[in-house]
Each structure stands twice: as structure tokens, then as C-alpha cells.
Design a protein around this motif. Structure first.
Motif, mmCIF file in Angstrom:
data_model
loop_
_atom_site.group_PDB
_atom_site.id
_atom_site.type_symbol
_atom_site.label_atom_id
_atom_site.label_comp_id
_atom_site.label_asym_id
_atom_site.label_seq_id
_atom_site.Cartn_x
_atom_site.Cartn_y
_atom_site.Cartn_z
ATOM 1 N N SER A 185 41.512 38.165 46.585
ATOM 2 C CA SER A 185 42.641 38.977 46.127
ATOM 3 C C SER A 185 43.645 38.138 45.343
ATOM 4 C CB SER A 185 43.323 39.666 47.313
ATOM 5 O OG SER A 185 43.776 38.721 48.265
ATOM 6 N N LEU A 186 43.804 36.873 45.724
ATOM 7 C CA LEU A 186 44.689 35.990 44.968
ATOM 8 C C LEU A 186 44.177 35.823 43.541
ATOM 9 C CD1 LEU A 186 46.982 33.907 44.642
ATOM 10 C CD2 LEU A 186 45.431 32.192 45.587
ATOM 11 N N LEU A 187 42.884 35.540 43.395
ATOM 12 C CA LEU A 187 42.321 35.357 42.061
ATOM 13 C C LEU A 187 42.400 36.643 41.243
ATOM 14 C CD1 LEU A 187 39.221 33.133 42.886
ATOM 15 C CD2 LEU A 187 41.313 32.446 41.703
ATOM 16 N N SER A 188 42.235 37.779 41.901
ATOM 17 C CA SER A 188 42.353 39.055 41.196
ATOM 18 C C SER A 188 43.761 39.245 40.642
ATOM 19 C CB SER A 188 41.994 40.205 42.145
ATOM 20 O OG SER A 188 42.141 41.452 41.503
ATOM 21 N N LEU A 189 44.765 38.904 41.448
ATOM 22 C CA LEU A 189 46.148 39.005 40.988
ATOM 23 C C LEU A 189 46.428 38.035 39.847
ATOM 24 C CD1 LEU A 189 48.050 39.321 44.393
ATOM 25 C CD2 LEU A 189 47.948 41.050 42.589
ATOM 26 N N VAL A 190 45.896 36.823 39.960
ATOM 27 C CA VAL A 190 46.122 35.825 38.918
ATOM 28 C C VAL A 190 45.471 36.260 37.607
ATOM 29 C CG1 VAL A 190 45.562 33.461 38.206
ATOM 30 C CG2 VAL A 190 46.470 33.895 40.491
ATOM 31 N N LYS A 191 44.290 36.855 37.692
ATOM 32 C CA LYS A 191 43.642 37.366 36.478
ATOM 33 C C LYS A 191 44.504 38.429 35.810
ATOM 34 C CE LYS A 191 38.894 36.480 37.979
ATOM 35 N NZ LYS A 191 37.608 37.092 38.420
ATOM 36 N N ARG A 192 45.117 39.289 36.633
ATOM 37 C CA ARG A 192 45.959 40.346 36.079
ATOM 38 C C ARG A 192 47.209 39.768 35.423
ATOM 39 N NH1 ARG A 192 46.654 44.042 32.866
ATOM 40 N NH2 ARG A 192 48.484 45.366 33.219
ATOM 41 N N THR A 193 47.867 38.830 36.088
ATOM 42 C CA THR A 193 49.067 38.238 35.496
ATOM 43 C C THR A 193 48.717 37.429 34.249
ATOM 44 O OG1 THR A 193 48.910 36.325 36.991
ATOM 45 C CG2 THR A 193 50.305 38.161 37.691
ATOM 46 N N ALA A 194 47.525 36.833 34.225
ATOM 47 C CA ALA A 194 47.097 36.095 33.034
ATOM 48 C C ALA A 194 46.902 37.035 31.859
ATOM 49 C CB ALA A 194 45.808 35.334 33.324
ATOM 50 N N SER A 195 46.333 38.210 32.123
ATOM 51 C CA SER A 195 46.147 39.179 31.039
ATOM 52 C C SER A 195 47.494 39.658 30.510
ATOM 53 C CB SER A 195 45.309 40.365 31.524
ATOM 54 O OG SER A 195 46.002 41.119 32.506
ATOM 55 N N MET A 196 48.481 39.781 31.397
ATOM 56 C CA MET A 196 49.828 40.148 30.960
ATOM 57 C C MET A 196 50.418 39.053 30.080
ATOM 58 S SD MET A 196 51.203 41.580 34.627
ATOM 59 C CE MET A 196 52.908 41.662 34.075
ATOM 60 N N SER A 197 50.199 37.800 30.464
ATOM 61 C CA SER A 197 50.744 36.674 29.711
ATOM 62 C C SER A 197 50.123 36.572 28.329
ATOM 63 C CB SER A 197 50.509 35.375 30.480
ATOM 64 O OG SER A 197 50.963 34.266 29.759
ATOM 65 N N ASN A 198 48.864 36.986 28.209
ATOM 66 C CA ASN A 198 48.170 36.884 26.925
ATOM 67 C C ASN A 198 48.530 38.005 25.964
ATOM 68 O OD1 ASN A 198 46.771 34.536 27.612
ATOM 69 N ND2 ASN A 198 45.107 35.678 28.584
ATOM 70 N N GLU A 199 49.261 39.007 26.447
ATOM 71 C CA GLU A 199 49.643 40.113 25.576
ATOM 72 C C GLU A 199 50.765 39.687 24.636
ATOM 73 O OE1 GLU A 199 50.681 43.263 28.182
ATOM 74 O OE2 GLU A 199 48.618 43.633 28.848
#
Length: 313
Positions: A294-308
Motif C-alpha cells: 500500500s505504501l508503494l501504491s501511494l508513492v506511485k500515485r503521488t509520483a504521477s501527480m508530481s509528473n503532471e
């Protein structure tokens, strides 16, 4: 920051941890920096990891350790080597050494353990016998010895202080577990420049403690989920900052301090793995209700936000 050996001695005594001479405390502070003093504050507030870090170092600079190492035919020990051992092994090394020497230094697994740990610490520190206050025999304990110097029954007492080192030709970086003033688990980055072949000037290191909100971005960059992370506004005068940037086959780290040259080195896949596991461990301690998945899932989501486009870190 002003280092007051008298205050530190009083704090360590209250924690029932061995207290070396003020000169030795000063040398430990020169090597470890604010991690040492902040760990004393954290241990005084009941943090077992900080207490284990302190016990690991200070048990391994007890005055009896040096003659035992010499009796075991180890090279003349230096303070940086024993600090390194204390941080990785905790009090275990000094305890095994004591029982092994008292048994006559037999050729067994305990001797092999001691030799392996000691030689590894020497290589990591790249030290040679030195004179003056760095010599361990100059260390004495104030009215304490190994029989009464802070022995505890809890398992956390022997937990090692966790860190990871990455070495480059001109710069070395230490990633270590740390605690913020608010008792949040985080990572501290310390960068030192080379002072010779396989030797680094840790006394002149630049240290940055990551804020908890920076951890997801740093982890995402190390996992190459986002291209870059900029850690700004560190230090009392916002005089320190760092960048992580993905490059082919590596992550490139630069640590900066105002008025000094940037300290940069590439972090390859193997070292990235070690740093990632340390980072994830700290983040999970802050959020124990999460699993690694779940931690990695959250980090993937925040990373996608950062790349926007238009996003801010």
C-alpha cells in the motif's frame, strides 16, 4: 551548534549509558555531528532506536575494549573504527569480544565474527593508527564499567543504528535513520568530499535532514517513478538543498550548501536498493497501518501527480 560536553555527560548519565571523557565526547561529536546530540535528546524522550545508537557507540569505546582488541592481535583500534562498529553492531561486538578474550581467543565462530566486523569497519573508515585523543585508550568511563553501564533487558537495546553508505571517487554519502524534533522517522543525508585515496573528510560534511513530506518524492525518484526531486530550504538560513535526478542506469544525487561546491555522485542499482529499503522502513514506521504494497501504491500515485504539468513538490 555549540557542543557542551558537560551537559551531554549529564544526559548520558541519566540514561545509564557509559560516559567517556569530555575530549572523547567532543571527538565523537566531530565525527557524528548533530546526529549524536539529537539522538541524546530523542533517547531522553524514550526513543529506543536513539538509545540503541548511543549504546552501540559508547559501549564500543569503553576503556577495556582497546586492550582486548590488542590481546586478540587486532590492529591498534581508532575511534572512527569503533564508532563504525557500534553503529552497525550495537553493544554485541564489545560483549562478544569480552567473552571471547576471556575464553582465550579460541578459533571459533566468535573470533571469525569479530575479525570480519573489525576488518570491514577498517576498510569503510580507511583508518590507520593515529595519536592523540583519537586513540581509544584515552577514553575512560566515569565510575562505570561493563557490569553496570546501562545494561537493559529490553530487546531494543541491541538494535543497531541503521545507515547506508554510497562511495564515489570524489564524494561519499551516508544515508541514516533519523528522528525529527516532532519524533517523526526520517532520513538524514550527509555528504563528505574525498581527502585522499579511499578516504573522506567527514568532519567537514554537509548534512541535511529530510522532512517527512519529502520522503515520498525521494522514494519515487529512487524508484524512477518520477524524473527529479528538489529538496529546498534546509538549514537554519535555508542555506542547504539537494537534488535527485534520474539518469540512464543510475540516480544522480547532489548535496549543496551555500558558499561550498556541490557534492555529487551517482547511485547505482545496488546502492539504490539499499537506500530504498532504509527509506521504506522509516516511512512504514510513521504509518504502521500501511503495508509495503500500500505504501508503494501511494508513492506511485503521488509520483504521477508530481509528473503532471504545473505540479509542485
Amino acid at each position: 551548534m555549540h557542543f557542551d560536553a558537560t551537559i551531554v555527560s549529564t544526559q548520558l548519565t541519566a540514561l545509564n549509558i557509559p560516559v567517556p571523557l569530555p575530549t572523547i565526547l567532543g571527538e565523537i561529536y566531530d565525527i557524528e555531528g548533530e546526529v549524536f546530540t539529537s539522538s541524546i535528546d530523542s533517547a531522553s524522550s524514550g526513543d529506543p532506536v536513539a538509545a540503541a545508537y548511543l549504546r552501540g557507540i559508547l559501549f564500543n569505546v569503553l576503556p577495556a575494549v582497546s586492550p582486548r582488541l590488542k590481546a586478540a592481535k587486532f590492529d591498534n583500534p581508532t575511534l572512527p573504527v569503533l564508532i563504525r562498529i557500534g553503529k552497525t553492531e550495537g553493544p554485541k561486538f564489545s560483549k562478544v569480544l569480552k567473552s571471547w578474550v576471556e575464553a582465550g581467543c579460541p578459533a571459533d565462530e566468535h573470533g571469525q565474527y569479530l575479525e570480519t566486523v573489525y576488518k570491514r569497519a577498517q576498510v569503510e573508515c580507511n583508518t590507520s593508527p593515529i595519536s592523540g585523543d583519537h586513540q581509544v585508550h584515552a577514553c575512560s568511563v566515569m565510575e562505570q564499567d561493563e557490569s553496570d553501564a546501562g545494561e537493559r533487558s529490553d530487546e531494543s537495546a541491541d538494535r543497531p543504528y541503521i545507515n547506508r553508505h554510497v562511495y564515489g571517487a570524489r564524494v561519499a554519502v551516508c544515508f541514516s535513520a533519523d528522528l525529527t524534533r516532532n519524533q517523526s522517522h526520517t532520513i538524514r543525508i550527509e555528504a563528505a568530499e574525498s581527502s585522499g585515496e579511499r578516504s573522506y573528510n567527514w568532519k567537514d560534511k554537509v548534512g541535511i535532514q529530510l522532512s517527512p513530506r519529502e520522503l515520498p518524492g525521494v522514494l519515487a525518484t529512487l524508484l524512477q517513478l518520477q524524473t527529479r526531486f528538489d529538496g529546498k530550504g534546509h538549514g537554519a538560513q535555508n542555506e542547504k538543498w539537494f537534488t535527485l535526478e534520474n539518469q540512464k542506469g543510475k540516480v544522480f544525487l547532489t548535496v549543496n550548501a551555500r558558499g561550498q561546491n556541490g557534492r555529487s555522485l551517482p547511485i547505482g542499482p545496488g546502492d539504490c536498493f539499499e537506500v530504498v529499503t532504509l527509506l521504506m522502513g522509516q516511512m512504514l514506521r510513521n504509518s504502521p497501518f500501511l503495508t509495503s504494497e500500500s505504501l508503494l501504491s501511494l508513492v506511485k500515485r503521488t509520483a504521477s501527480m508530481s509528473n503532471e504539468p504545473g505540479s509542485t513538490q
